[in-house]
Enzyme design. Structure first.
Site, PDB file in Angstrom:
ATOM      1  N   CYS B  79       0.835  -1.212   0.000  1.00  0.00           N
ATOM      2  CA  CYS B  79       0.000   0.000   0.000  1.00  0.00           C
ATOM      3  C   CYS B  79       0.872   1.267   0.000  1.00  0.00           C
ATOM      4  O   CYS B  79       1.482   1.580  -1.017  1.00  0.00           O
ATOM      5  CB  CYS B  79      -0.976  -0.025   1.167  1.00  0.00           C
ATOM      6  N   HIS B 172      -3.357  -5.313   1.654  1.00  0.00           N
ATOM      7  CA  HIS B 172      -2.726  -5.525   2.962  1.00  0.00           C
ATOM      8  C   HIS B 172      -2.758  -6.980   3.420  1.00  0.00           C
ATOM      9  O   HIS B 172      -3.600  -7.357   4.228  1.00  0.00           O
ATOM     10  CB  HIS B 172      -3.440  -4.670   4.014  1.00  0.00           C
ATOM     11  N   GLU B 174      -0.909  -8.280   5.520  1.00  0.00           N
ATOM     12  CA  GLU B 174      -0.598  -8.320   6.964  1.00  0.00           C
ATOM     13  C   GLU B 174      -1.849  -8.177   7.825  1.00  0.00           C
ATOM     14  O   GLU B 174      -1.816  -8.469   9.012  1.00  0.00           O
ATOM     15  CB  GLU B 174       0.440  -7.237   7.311  1.00  0.00           C
TER      16      GLU B 174
END
Lengths: 293, 200
Positions: B79, B172, B174
């Protein structure tokens, strides 16, 4: 495709970690904040120190002023609605505000109920003084929690009290055996499922930020060392002598909150901080932290 | 010896990347000063606000050390990290590192209410051949150079791209519980060093 879910809301809160969210009252201030490295701005007509001085009823800001700020910057724009005023929140969502602050800085519209934040696709942040209050707001759908502190005072003492309270209660909860969780939920008047989740994680289930009284880089780093994941600075920047410089210093202090060498460097020669207020000189009924429950 | 992956920790969701790496048995190091880069086998530029990250990278003199790092070792940008790794950004407020030959547009899908989660086809990740991608005020990759390899697309536009040592994605991983993209990146740290855009 999922939009406006709890996961996307908390997702943005995660991106704001390790950053500073600054109160701004016009497009010029918003640009100064963005240029200083703010991760987001809070658009409001008057900063909390001025709201406190003016008295009367404080409401949501004029959408025209918020739109001007949205046009001026590329970072997320937040705005405040009154506690329980879900129509102000509907208007802010229609404005595509990135985060709505259901805030004790404004005059509450409902003394019993907070907003049902699950009903919105925009994320909400809410203030708290303790873990029970934090989990009640998360239960209503808040995607970010912040301490209330005592806004507009430039006095960190209440934010410290609230952060220590929340972190202390989390530590206690984390050490409890499963069969004592329900009694703890009862004691805190908090939703049982969120008590269980917090016990398991050892932290709040959403990002935990600090607000209310931060005026210096040292204040910001203090809140970070106490467990905050980001800080809101309300009156502390644009009420000080050199806002641009102080804003940059606070941003760096949040990144390097564990490094006294850098904290020293950024604290030098910032000019006058905002004038501070003694909490005991403010009658309890005029303290904003007691708004909401 | 366990691998050591640095995560730029000036601002953003670096802690989520660290948690994912630790789950994979890798040592994760939060990087706040460029002298820490030397000991890392790879580096992640996390999500966050790209304007904030760029200013702090400038102030703490990260630009040149990060370019040098990326010449030798793998780097993943997610991002805001993808914006910073790009060759070109549509917004003069963000000075990119120019590590990978892509151009990006910031906040290309709109404001937060337009953030979304969707399954994207991801044959490069094995089974299952899709990935639950979380896009938060995401950028868009609007141009890719001839030496880039598009690994994942969404709506006919690239959302995960590799060139040599550099991997970038606009969503994302994560924030999910699915470690396959981090695993894919760790695989890159095992391969022979390849030149990236910054190496020329």
């Amino acid at each position: 495709m999922e939009k406006g879910t709890f996961e996307t809301k908390v997702g943005l809160a995660e991106m704001l970690k390790g950053g500073v969210i600054m109160d701004v009252t016009n497009a010029d201030q918003a640009k100064i904040a963005e240029d200083a490295g703010a991760v987001a701005v809070m658009a409001l007509e008057r900063i909390p120190a001025d709201i406190r001085q003016a008295g009367g009823v404080a409401r949501m800001s004029d959408p025209a002023m918020i739109q001007e700020i949205q046009k001026a910057v590329s970072i997320p724009v937040m705005a405040k609605c009154r506690i329980g005023h879900f129509v102000e929140a509907q208007i802010l969502q229609e404005l595509k505000i990135d985060f709505i602050d259901e805030s004790e800085v404004l005059t509450p519209a409902d003394e019993v109920n907070h907003i049902d934040k699950h009903a919105f696709s925009a994320p909400f942040v809410c203030g708290c003084r303790n873990l029970g209050e934090a989990l009640r707001r998360i239960g209503e759908g808040a995607a970010m929690i912040r301490t209330k502190g005592e806004p507009g005072t430039g006095n960190i003492v209440e934010a410290v009290r609230h952060m220590r309270q929340v972190m202390g209660e989390i530590r206690r909860l984390h050490s409890l055996p499963a069969d004592e969780l329900m009694a703890f939920a009862k004691e805190l008047a908090a939703p049982y499922e969120l008590i269980r989740k917090t016990a398991e994680l050892g932290k709040l289930p959403v990002p935990n930020f600090a607000a209310g009284g931060i005026a210096t880089p040292a204040d910001a780093a203090l809140m970070m060392q106490l467990g905050a994941e980001s800080v809101f600075v309300g009156s502390g920047i644009f009420r000080s002598q050199d806002p641009a410089r102080r804003a940059k210093a606070i941003v760096e202090a949040v990144t390097h909150y564990h490094d006294p060498r850098i904290l020293l460097e950024v604290s030098i020669g910032l000019g006058e901080a905002m004038p501070g207020l003694e909490i005991k000189d403010i009658p309890q009924e005029d303290q904003m932290q007691y708004r909401g429950w | 010896m366990a691998k050591r992956i640095g995560i730029l920790a000036l601002q953003g969701d670096f802690a989520r990347h660290a948690a994912m790496l630790r789950m994979l048995g890798v040592e994760a190091v939060e990087i706040r000063g460029c002298e820490q880069l030397d000991d890392c086998d790879g580096l992640i530029l996390p999500g966050g606000e790209s304007t904030t990250l760029a200013k702090l990278m400038d102030k703490y003199r990260f630009y040149e050390p990060l370019r040098q790092f990326a010449r030798r070792r793998p780097l993943m940008g997610t991002c805001a990290g993808a914006i910073l790794a790009a060759a070109e950004v549509d917004d003069p407020r963000v000075k990119p590192l120019a590590l990978i030959d892509i151009s990006v547009q910031r906040n290309a899908y709109g404001r937060q209410v337009d953030s979304f989660i969707t399954e994207v086809a991801a044959p490069c990740l094995g089974q299952p051949p899709f990935f639950r991608a979380i896009f938060i005020r995401a950028p868009r990759i609007i141009g890719c150079g001839p030496e880039t390899e598009i690994l994942i697309s969404f709506q006919n536009q690239p959302v995960m791209v590799r060139q040599g040592n550099i991997l970038v994605l606009t969503f994302h991983p994560e924030l999910t519980a699915d470690p396959r993209i981090h695993h894919f990146f760790l695989g890159m740290t095992e391969k022979r060093e390849q030149p990236s855009l910054a190496g020329r």
